[in-house]
Design an enzyme around this catalytic site. Structure first.
Site, PDB file in Angstrom:
ATOM      1  N   ALA A  78       0.816  -1.215   0.000  1.00  0.00           N
ATOM      2  CA  ALA A  78       0.000   0.000   0.000  1.00  0.00           C
ATOM      3  C   ALA A  78       0.848   1.263   0.000  1.00  0.00           C
ATOM      4  CB  ALA A  78      -0.941  -0.006   1.197  1.00  0.00           C
ATOM      5  N   THR A  79       2.029   1.219   0.594  1.00  0.00           N
ATOM      6  CA  THR A  79       2.888   2.408   0.582  1.00  0.00           C
ATOM      7  C   THR A  79       3.269   2.784  -0.842  1.00  0.00           C
ATOM      8  OG1 THR A  79       3.773   2.042   2.811  1.00  0.00           O
ATOM      9  CG2 THR A  79       5.129   3.336   1.304  1.00  0.00           C
ATOM     10  N   GLN A 214      -6.432  -0.658   5.539  1.00  0.00           N
ATOM     11  CA  GLN A 214      -7.062  -1.211   6.739  1.00  0.00           C
ATOM     12  C   GLN A 214      -8.526  -1.587   6.520  1.00  0.00           C
ATOM     13  OE1 GLN A 214      -5.515  -2.039   9.347  1.00  0.00           O
ATOM     14  NE2 GLN A 214      -3.715  -0.748   9.612  1.00  0.00           N
ATOM     15  N   THR A 278       9.244  -7.762 -13.004  1.00  0.00           N
ATOM     16  CA  THR A 278       8.735  -9.134 -13.035  1.00  0.00           C
ATOM     17  C   THR A 278       7.689  -9.328 -11.948  1.00  0.00           C
ATOM     18  OG1 THR A 278      10.836  -9.965 -13.875  1.00  0.00           O
ATOM     19  CG2 THR A 278       9.363 -11.563 -12.831  1.00  0.00           C
ATOM     20  N   CYS A 368       4.161   1.861  11.702  1.00  0.00           N
ATOM     21  CA  CYS A 368       5.137   2.655  10.958  1.00  0.00           C
ATOM     22  C   CYS A 368       5.701   3.801  11.784  1.00  0.00           C
ATOM     23  CB  CYS A 368       4.494   3.204   9.692  1.00  0.00           C
ATOM     24  SG  CYS A 368       4.012   1.906   8.538  1.00  0.00           S
TER      25      CYS A 368
END
Length: 423
Positions: A78-79, A214, A278, A368
């Site tokens: 997601a980052t 989330q 890839t 985080c």
């Protein structure tokens, strides 16, 4: 005290989740026998891998209500998805607002404005509108874009972490490129009013991005019904493998124009050049299987987690009669994640309480930001005083959580809090 050799009771499922055995089973053939490269077009190994990747796109598209599988672009998580959405939209649309030509806007950096009211980007630098309680994976790219010339408006929230749709509408100007509002806050559980914000974005013809890391598999999400143009999500938050995420990119905007993003990476040309490299076929397969399971089991699991959360809080309050226990975030209900609980106990600061609870794995906020000693930015944005913020503990219940674990954890927390208060 923690029993010798016993693992702590895990109560941090918003940080990450264990790999579901059914997901691992789906992944194993693609780690061993079917190890081909999905870009290899001259033999069956590559064809099989490509077919598996495309089927995974189909399943993920179905999980979020996307119209076409091609609208799913795989990323590392997601980052990266957030960065691609924000930076890619700014780079491709910065000149002249959301409908302008490509390229990055020049000029001096505008900085980050934390306010509601007059549109920051009206008639000037290309603007991004976001919210003070967003994850760092949104706020930090916004800050980086501000240094490149973006006008970034960071909207306030109320004491429950909710942003006002009226503030969103007031912040949008002629130069607004994108509005970014998360679906669910992993620290205080707040569910934002996405449908209202999506309607406003559609009326103003600006892009609407949503960080749903989330939320996918935990609450109902339909990108078409909610008017979402870009949606970020990740496998490891829903019992899938780490290292794989996706960005939903609507093919056609409501005005009929193609939605354009500039890539962050270059080389290889995979995924229409938007995210080359890839593709990790086993991770793609695992991600799709995890999302499929989470969505299928969501109604029953949401009810179960809601009941366990209620049990935890009632057990804790019964064990600490007369002690003020603060619940941070919205009340349990339609505006809160089912398995989320953020609370503080009067007279028991979290930094003093956590070292006493080695038999419980919980946190004070986002994984985080757990390495930083600063008070929670989310709770600060909600306007809570420092003393209350320093008491806050985040508990996130998950699929493996049992009733006995909840009872034990609540009793242990009450026991150590009582000792601290007496001391």
């Amino acid at each position: 005290m923690q029993r010798a050799g016993a693992r702590p009771i895990y109560l941090d499922y918003h940080a990450t989740t264990p790999l579901d055995a059914r997901v691992l089973e789906a992944m194993l053939p693609w780690l061993r026998e079917d190890f081909g490269n999905a870009s290899s077009q001259t033999h069956s190994y590559g064809w099989r891998a490509e077919a598996a990747v495309e089927e995974s796109r189909e399943r993920l598209a179905a999980a979020i209500g996307a119209a076409e599988p091609e609208e799913i672009v795989f990323t590392s998580g997601a980052t990266e998805s957030n960065n691609l959405a924000l930076c890619g939209a700014f780079a491709a649309n910065a000149r002249g607002g959301a409908g302008g030509a490509g390229g990055v806007a020049g000029g001096a950096g505008q900085g980050v404005s934390s306010k509601s009211g007059a549109p920051e980007g009206a008639g000037g630098a290309a603007q991004i509108v976001t919210v003070a309680t967003e994850h760092p994976a949104v706020l930090e790219p916004c800050a980086a874009l501000a240094k490149q010339g973006a006008a970034v408006t960071v909207l306030p929230v109320n004491s429950e972490g909710l942003v006002s749709p009226a503030d969103v509408a007031a912040a949008i100007g002629e130069a607004t490129v994108l509005v970014s509002v998360m679906a669910a806050n992993g620290e205080i559980g707040t569910l934002q009013p996405l449908a209202e914000i999506g309607r406003i974005a559609a009326e103003r013809d600006v892009l609407f991005h949503c960080d749903a890391a989330q939320a996918v598999g935990k609450i109902p999400l339909d990108v078409q019904a909610l008017g979402i143009d870009l949606l970020s999500f990740s496998a490891h938050k829903l019992y899938g493998p780490k290292g794989i995420g996706a960005l939903y990119i609507r093919r056609r905007r409501r005005n009929g124009r193609r939605l354009r993003l500039a890539p962050l990476l270059h080389g290889g040309g995979q995924q229409r050049g938007l995210r080359p490299g890839t593709l990790p076929t086993p991770l793609c397969v695992g991600f799709a299987r995890a999302a499929e399971l989470a969505c299928a089991e969501r109604p029953a699991e949401a009810q179960r987690l809601t009941e366990l959360r209620t049990l935890f809080e009632s057990t804790l309050r019964a064990a600490l009669p007369g002690v003020q226990i603060e619940r941070n975030g919205p009340p349990p209900g339609p505006q809160r994640l089912p398995g989320n609980l953020n609370l503080g106990i009067e007279g028991a600061p979290a930094d003093a309480l956590l070292p006493r609870l080695k038999d419980l794995a919980l946190s004070t906020g986002s994984a985080c930001s757990s390495a930083t000693p600063e008070p929670s930015p989310v709770l600060q944005a909600c306007g809570h005083p420092k003393e209350r913020i320093h008491r806050a503990l985040r508990l996130a219940l998950g699929r493996p959580t049992t009733e006995q674990e909840v009872l034990t954890a609540a009793q242990r927390l009450a026991e150590e809090a009582a000792k601290l208060r007496e001391g």
